[in-house]
Write an enzyme that holds these catalytic residues in place. Structure first.
Site, short mmCIF file in Angstrom:
data_model
loop_
_atom_site.label_atom_id
_atom_site.label_comp_id
_atom_site.label_asym_id
_atom_site.label_seq_id
_atom_site.Cartn_x
_atom_site.Cartn_y
_atom_site.Cartn_z
N TYR A 262 54.98 166.49 -108.03
CA TYR A 262 53.98 165.13 -107.67
C TYR A 262 55.10 163.92 -106.95
CZ TYR A 262 52.55 160.77 -108.66
OH TYR A 262 51.51 159.18 -108.76
N TRP B 49 54.39 161.37 -104.13
CA TRP B 49 54.59 160.27 -102.57
C TRP B 49 54.53 161.69 -101.38
CZ3 TRP B 49 51.44 155.99 -101.18
CH2 TRP B 49 51.03 154.79 -102.76
N1 LIG Z 1 60.49 153.46 -114.20
C1 LIG Z 1 59.46 153.51 -114.41
N2 LIG Z 1 59.56 155.07 -113.21
C2 LIG Z 1 58.21 155.54 -112.71
C3 LIG Z 1 57.33 153.81 -112.23
C4 LIG Z 1 57.57 152.41 -112.53
O1 LIG Z 1 56.65 151.63 -112.72
N3 LIG Z 1 58.05 152.29 -114.12
N4 LIG Z 1 56.04 154.67 -111.55
C5 LIG Z 1 55.62 155.63 -111.23
C6 LIG Z 1 54.76 156.09 -109.87
S1 LIG Z 1 53.39 154.56 -110.35
C7 LIG Z 1 54.98 156.58 -109.31
S2 LIG Z 1 53.49 157.00 -107.77
C8 LIG Z 1 55.79 157.46 -108.97
C9 LIG Z 1 57.33 157.90 -107.61
O2 LIG Z 1 57.06 158.56 -107.27
P1 LIG Z 1 57.18 160.16 -106.28
O3 LIG Z 1 56.31 160.16 -105.44
O4 LIG Z 1 58.22 160.97 -106.63
O5 LIG Z 1 59.06 159.07 -105.22
P2 LIG Z 1 58.81 158.72 -103.74
O6 LIG Z 1 60.77 158.11 -103.74
O7 LIG Z 1 58.04 158.50 -103.27
O8 LIG Z 1 59.60 160.41 -104.36
C10 LIG Z 1 59.12 161.20 -102.45
C11 LIG Z 1 60.14 162.01 -102.44
O9 LIG Z 1 59.59 163.15 -101.24
C12 LIG Z 1 60.59 163.01 -100.16
N5 LIG Z 1 59.68 163.25 -98.98
C13 LIG Z 1 58.89 162.52 -98.31
N6 LIG Z 1 58.43 162.57 -96.99
C14 LIG Z 1 57.97 164.42 -97.63
C15 LIG Z 1 57.63 165.55 -96.61
O10 LIG Z 1 57.05 165.85 -95.62
N7 LIG Z 1 58.29 166.70 -97.34
C16 LIG Z 1 59.37 166.84 -98.15
N8 LIG Z 1 59.60 167.85 -99.02
N9 LIG Z 1 59.13 165.62 -99.25
C17 LIG Z 1 58.62 164.21 -98.45
C18 LIG Z 1 61.27 161.78 -99.77
O11 LIG Z 1 62.45 162.15 -98.98
C19 LIG Z 1 61.35 161.25 -101.53
O12 LIG Z 1 62.70 162.17 -101.80
O13 LIG Z 1 57.20 157.04 -109.80
C20 LIG Z 1 56.61 156.57 -111.03
N10 LIG Z 1 57.85 156.34 -111.43
N1 LIG Z 2 56.58 147.81 -101.58
C1 LIG Z 2 55.84 149.01 -102.81
N2 LIG Z 2 54.43 149.11 -103.30
C2 LIG Z 2 53.98 149.92 -103.60
C3 LIG Z 2 54.33 151.28 -104.71
C4 LIG Z 2 56.35 150.66 -104.44
O1 LIG Z 2 56.88 152.15 -104.38
N3 LIG Z 2 56.74 150.25 -103.38
N4 LIG Z 2 54.16 152.18 -104.89
C5 LIG Z 2 52.45 152.07 -105.27
C6 LIG Z 2 52.13 152.78 -106.32
S1 LIG Z 2 52.48 154.49 -106.07
C7 LIG Z 2 51.82 152.25 -106.69
S2 LIG Z 2 50.77 153.16 -108.70
C8 LIG Z 2 51.88 150.82 -107.22
C9 LIG Z 2 51.49 149.64 -108.37
O2 LIG Z 2 51.47 148.56 -108.98
P1 LIG Z 2 51.43 148.14 -110.08
O3 LIG Z 2 50.96 149.12 -111.08
O4 LIG Z 2 50.16 147.01 -110.27
O5 LIG Z 2 52.48 146.95 -110.28
P2 LIG Z 2 54.23 147.01 -110.90
O6 LIG Z 2 54.72 146.89 -110.90
O7 LIG Z 2 53.87 148.87 -112.38
O8 LIG Z 2 53.09 146.25 -112.36
C10 LIG Z 2 52.27 145.00 -112.05
C11 LIG Z 2 53.11 144.13 -112.62
O9 LIG Z 2 52.64 143.98 -113.82
C12 LIG Z 2 53.56 143.43 -114.86
N5 LIG Z 2 53.95 144.04 -116.14
C13 LIG Z 2 54.40 145.38 -117.00
N6 LIG Z 2 54.07 145.32 -117.75
C14 LIG Z 2 53.21 144.52 -118.13
C15 LIG Z 2 52.61 144.41 -119.78
O10 LIG Z 2 52.94 144.58 -120.30
N7 LIG Z 2 51.55 143.24 -119.49
C16 LIG Z 2 51.58 142.33 -118.27
N8 LIG Z 2 50.51 141.44 -118.74
N9 LIG Z 2 52.28 142.93 -117.04
C17 LIG Z 2 53.45 143.71 -117.11
C18 LIG Z 2 54.87 143.52 -114.28
O11 LIG Z 2 55.33 142.35 -113.89
C19 LIG Z 2 54.76 144.07 -112.96
O12 LIG Z 2 55.25 143.38 -112.01
O13 LIG Z 2 51.97 150.46 -106.51
C20 LIG Z 2 52.06 150.78 -105.01
N10 LIG Z 2 53.01 149.78 -104.12
MO LIG Z 3 51.71 155.11 -108.66
#
Ligand SMILES: Nc1nc2c(c(=O)[nH]1)N[C@H]1C(S)=C(S)[C@@H](COP(=O)(O)OP(=O)(O)OC[C@H]3O[C@@H](n4cnc5c(=O)[nH]c(N)nc54)[C@H](O)[C@@H]3O)O[C@H]1N2
Ligand SMILES: Nc1nc2c(c(=O)[nH]1)N[C@H]1C(S)=C(S)[C@@H](COP(=O)(O)OP(=O)(O)OC[C@H]3O[C@@H](n4cnc5c(=O)[nH]c(N)nc54)[C@H](O)[C@@H]3O)O[C@H]1N2
Ligand SMILES: [Mo]
Length: 765
Positions: A111, A113
């Site tokens: 998994y 991005w």
């Molecule tokens: N506590 C907490 N944890 C969370 C979340 C949260 O809200 N709270 N959010 C979750 C969510 S929504 C998401 S989507 C995940 C994101 O989790 P990830 O998608 O695993 O996070 P990234 O840092 O985007 O990891 C991508 C990795 O791919 C590498 N990469 C980039 N391009 C390439 C390429 O072309 N080839 C290869 N082999 N590698 C490459 C980058 O260097 C990086 O290390 O995290 C989750 N974790």
């Molecule tokens: N700059 C930047 N943008 C991103 C990403 C990134 O890594 N960097 N990641 C992307 C990805 S993969 C995803 S999935 C999206 C995630 O997008 P979201 O899921 O919308 O983002 P989060 O920051 O996890 O949560 C949004 C807000 O929810 C609030 N929150 C947390 N828990 C609760 C709760 O129990 N109740 C309520 N009411 N609010 C709560 C927090 O204050 C938080 O700021 O963002 C995307 N956009």
């Molecule tokens: Mo995500």
């Protein structure tokens, strides 16, 4: 190439114009057509040419010496080897594992991005390769909105359709009186869209709503979770209590005769099964405003007033994805749907509900008129999968049973794990547990750009070219633009494109023809572009030939449905346009889910207190949303990300009252802790966060100090503190927003962050 030039590039956070000098990217600025370009671009130069790049294939020392358990993964050193040697080792290991245990013991759920670009897609390439040699166990779902993916088909219909069909912001600006945001719509998150976002429209959308007089209520622990321009009323309910709040609102609608009975009758099913629960007839506890006030920390009268306000005009209910990335994360969505059904505005312009506004910058803004070409992944002969967030569960419990969607499944026995394009030591919860889990496989392979924590926990690390180091094109999955991505600079050291790596490996395994289909990289690129052109033609759009496109600028397409109103057709005719649910209607009661007889997800929306909060051990709710200064853990060692650190640590936002009670001042180094783990961070005092909550963004590279208790992270990765429990046994989704912690000031000496440079490396022979 001339000495200095400017060329276009595309990333998940937008189009950039890279300024290149002497073979290095010096800076990246936003594209002139982008009204709100992302500063994440400022990280690229420093990270791409930084000290953390993986430069040569590297093998963990004990693994190479045939004593893999001598030093735990994550603490060992690495030996740099030639590509010949690394690929020979991998070919032999793949053959051994396949022969001894079968392809069902290869886990490549992988998994993550990765990077923008249609051809060099890390997971697509890996899966295509493994499919040519017998397949692998995959993962299902994502960390973003897994509870939505798994729940929505039961109650409304497939969630991806809801994203594409989300009511447009232009419609909200014109028709909504009120937007009630559970979890806000954080502008920091709308910088990003998977695969690319050519224009950042969300600030303009918010401005248009403000100009039109649309009112906003922000129910979120962070006041700044909505753009200040809309001047939202802030109602910071305790995290994890949105379901209770929605029930208090629903109860008020019911007792004050504000419920739309005709809507419930015509478009929904099962309200009569939910009502006795809402009124407390089935369990003795009415879910009234008074009860909701106790759960949420809000005033009962404020809850009643909000319910009346919602019923008085056109109201859009929005639930952020973060709200479902939590304990019982299914419930706030189901309850939001129920609340919207009671208001009776689903399918009307500017009314109803949406899950996921804010999850990317394009939802409700645009949709692409046709799909971009993709590398065909072939057929996976192995059908087994795990729900994506069960990685540690799987590694720690091979063969064990687990519940999922009303069935009992069994974990595979994963002997070989291969990750490309993701960082589990960023994205997974409870990293101490994940560390233990990562000791169990026989072999771990990671393809990486940088020495991330995941690379450090591997046996074989393959250095790969980054997006700017290869030619491709960007066509974001929900962006309405096509972006040329010419190679800007050469990959450093021995780093290679993944397509080339798999070609060489496939040759060793007798699968070269199956993998390449006789096409070179350039022939593949052309083929994908031709597929894209064909799809475009189907939508009546003429695209240029590859060479002309690659030398040109962004191509912008128009939104195929700029006035989209979610579920308007269903409202129009619920028989002809029945929903793809068992009843064809909105299911406030689901016979299917009730039939599973689960103790953490009943047949109608229900209130379950979050587990850490119920345990009552630590006082502060830890929010760990997405970082403003980077994409997850990507580019954490770039200038913009570093500029927000405090003495090199990730900032943690804390209310001045909570800080004062602990003798913490702005800029202090603090330790966050609970029974699962510890990390350092830098205190940032702000009135923007509700008392009782702290906010530590995700994405600081995990930097464990093995000498300190619980392998304390020196840097500030919140996932040492989050729990590895699922949202529910229905969907088995991640629940990262439901951790409780405490925090203390650090006065004793502490080590600097080390993770932004490579680990100890030895050279081969
Ligand atoms: N506590 C907490 N944890 C969370 C979340 C949260 O809200 N709270 N959010 C979750 C969510 S929504 C998401 S989507 C995940 C994101 O989790 P990830 O998608 O695993 O996070 P990234 O840092 O985007 O990891 C991508 C990795 O791919 C590498 N990469 C980039 N391009 C390439 C390429 O072309 N080839 C290869 N082999 N590698 C490459 C980058 O260097 C990086 O290390 O995290 C989750 N974790
Ligand atoms: N700059 C930047 N943008 C991103 C990403 C990134 O890594 N960097 N990641 C992307 C990805 S993969 C995803 S999935 C999206 C995630 O997008 P979201 O899921 O919308 O983002 P989060 O920051 O996890 O949560 C949004 C807000 O929810 C609030 N929150 C947390 N828990 C609760 C709760 O129990 N109740 C309520 N009411 N609010 C709560 C927090 O204050 C938080 O700021 O963002 C995307 N956009
Ligand atoms: Mo995500």
């Amino acid at each position: 190439m001339p000495d200095s030039l400017t060329r276009i590039t595309s990333n998940h956070w937008g189009v950039g114009l890279a300024h290149i000098e002497a073979g290095q990217i010096k800076s990246v600025s936003g594209h002139g057509d982008d009204p709100a370009a992302s500063l994440i671009n400022d990280n690229i130069a420093g990270s791409l040419h930084g000290a953390a790049r993986v430069l040569r294939p590297s093998i963990r020392k004990s693994w190479l010496e045939g004593a893999p358990k001598a030093v735990p993964r994550g603490q060992d050193s690495f030996v740099e080897v030639s590509w010949e040697r690394a690929l020979d080792l991998i070919a032999a290991e793949l053959t051994r594992v396949k022969t001894q245990h079968g392809n069902g013991s290869i886990y490549a759920g992988s998994y993550g991005w990765a990077s923008a670009g249609r051809f060099h897609h890390a997971q697509g390439q890996l899966k295509r390769f493994l499919n040519t040699i017998g397949g692998f166990v995959r993962s299902k779902g994502n960390y973003s909105y897994n509870a939505a993916l798994e729940l929505m088909p039961h109650i409304v219909g497939p969630y991806p359709d809801q994203v594409a069909q989300a009511t447009r912001w232009s419609v909200i600006a014109e028709h909504s009186d009120l937007v009630v945001l559970f979890g806000g719509i954080a502008l920091r998150n709308t910088q990003v869209c998977g695969g690319g976002i050519a224009r950042h429209r969300m600030p303009a959308n918010m401005k248009a709503c403000a100009d039109a007089g649309v009112e906003f209520v922000n129910i979120s622990p962070l006041r700044s979770d909505v753009d200040a321009v809309v001047n939202a009323d802030w109602m910071p309910a305790h995290p994890g209590t949105d379901t209770a709040l929605m029930m208090g609102l629903a109860h008020t609608l019911w007792v004050e005769a504000l419920t739309d009975h005709a809507f419930l009758e015509r478009y929904a099913t099962g309200f009569e099964k939910f009502l006795p629960y809402l009124l407390g007839q089935s369990d003795g506890q009415p879910k009234d405003a008074h009860w909701a006030a106790e759960q949420t920390g809000l005033e009962a009268e404020a809850i009643r007033a909000l319910a009346r306000r919602m019923a008085a005009g056109r109201t859009m209910i929005s639930v952020a994805a973060g709200v479902q990335r939590a304990d019982y994360g299914e419930q706030p969505m189901w309850m939001a749907v129920t609340l919207a059904a009671m208001l009776g505005q689903i399918g009307l312009p500017g009314g109803g509900f949406t899950v996921g506004y804010g999850v990317n910058g394009n939802i409700g803004a645009v949709e692409r008129p046709f799909a971009g070409g993709t590398i065909p992944q072939g057929q996976n002969p192995v059908s087994d999968f795990i729900p994506v967030a069960m990685i540690a569960d799987m590694l720690l419990n091979p063969g064990a049973p687990y519940p999922y969607q009303g069935k009992t499944r069994h974990f595979p026995d994963a002997r070989l794990v291969w990750w490309a394009g993701g960082n589990p030591f960023h994205h997974h919860q409870d990293l101490n547990r994940l560390r233990a889990a990562f000791q169990t496989p026989e072999t771990v392979i990671v393809n990486e750009v940088n020495w991330t924590a995941s690379a450090r926990h591997a046996d074989i690390v393959l250095p790969v070219a980054a997006a700017q180091e290869r030619t491709d094109f960007g066509a974001g999955t929900s962006d309405n633009a096509l972006v040329p991505m010419p190679q800007l600079v050469a990959p450093p050291g021995d780093a290679r494109e993944e397509f080339e790596i798999y070609t060489d490996l496939a040759r060793r395994l007798g699968a070269e023809q199956a993998f390449t289909q006789g096409k070179t990289r350039d022939q593949w690129l052309l083929a994908l572009w031709e597929d894209t052109r064909k799809n475009a033609q189907g939508a009546g759009i003429d695209l240029p030939e590859w060479e002309a496109f690659l030398a040109g600028d962004v191509i912008t397409l128009s939104d195929p449905s700029p006035h989209q109103v979610f579920l308007a057709d269903f409202r129009d005719d619920p028989k002809v346009n029945a929903l793809p649910t068992p009843s064809g209607r909105i299911e406030i009661f689901s016979k299917t889910i009730a039939g599973f007889d689960l103790n953490d997800c009943a047949g109608h929306p229900s209130w379950y207190p979050p587990r850490d909060r119920a345990a009552g051990i630590h006082p502060l709710a830890l929010l760990s949303g997405q970082p403003k200064t980077r994409l997850h853990s990507q580019l954490d060692n770039g200038a913009y990300s570093l500029s927000h650190k405090i003495q090199g640590r990730e900032p943690v936002r804390i209310h001045p009252n909570d800080a004062a009670a602990r003798g913490i001042e702005d800029g202090d180094i603090v330790e966050l802790f609970n029974a699962r783990g510890r990390c350092l961070a830098g205190a940032r005092l702000t009135q923007e966060i509700a008392p009782g909550c702290v906010f530590l963004w995700t994405g600081a590279w995990y930097d464990p100090d093995h000498e300190a208790p619980k392998g304390r992270c020196r840097h500030g990765n919140p996932n040492v503190l989050t729990h590895d429990l699922r949202s529910s046994t229905l969907t088995q989704s991640p629940a990262s927003h439901s951790a409780m912690v405490d925090i203390r000031r650090i006065d004793e000496p502490h080590d600097p962050v080390t993770v932004h440079s490579a680990p100890p490396l030895e050279s081969d022979g």
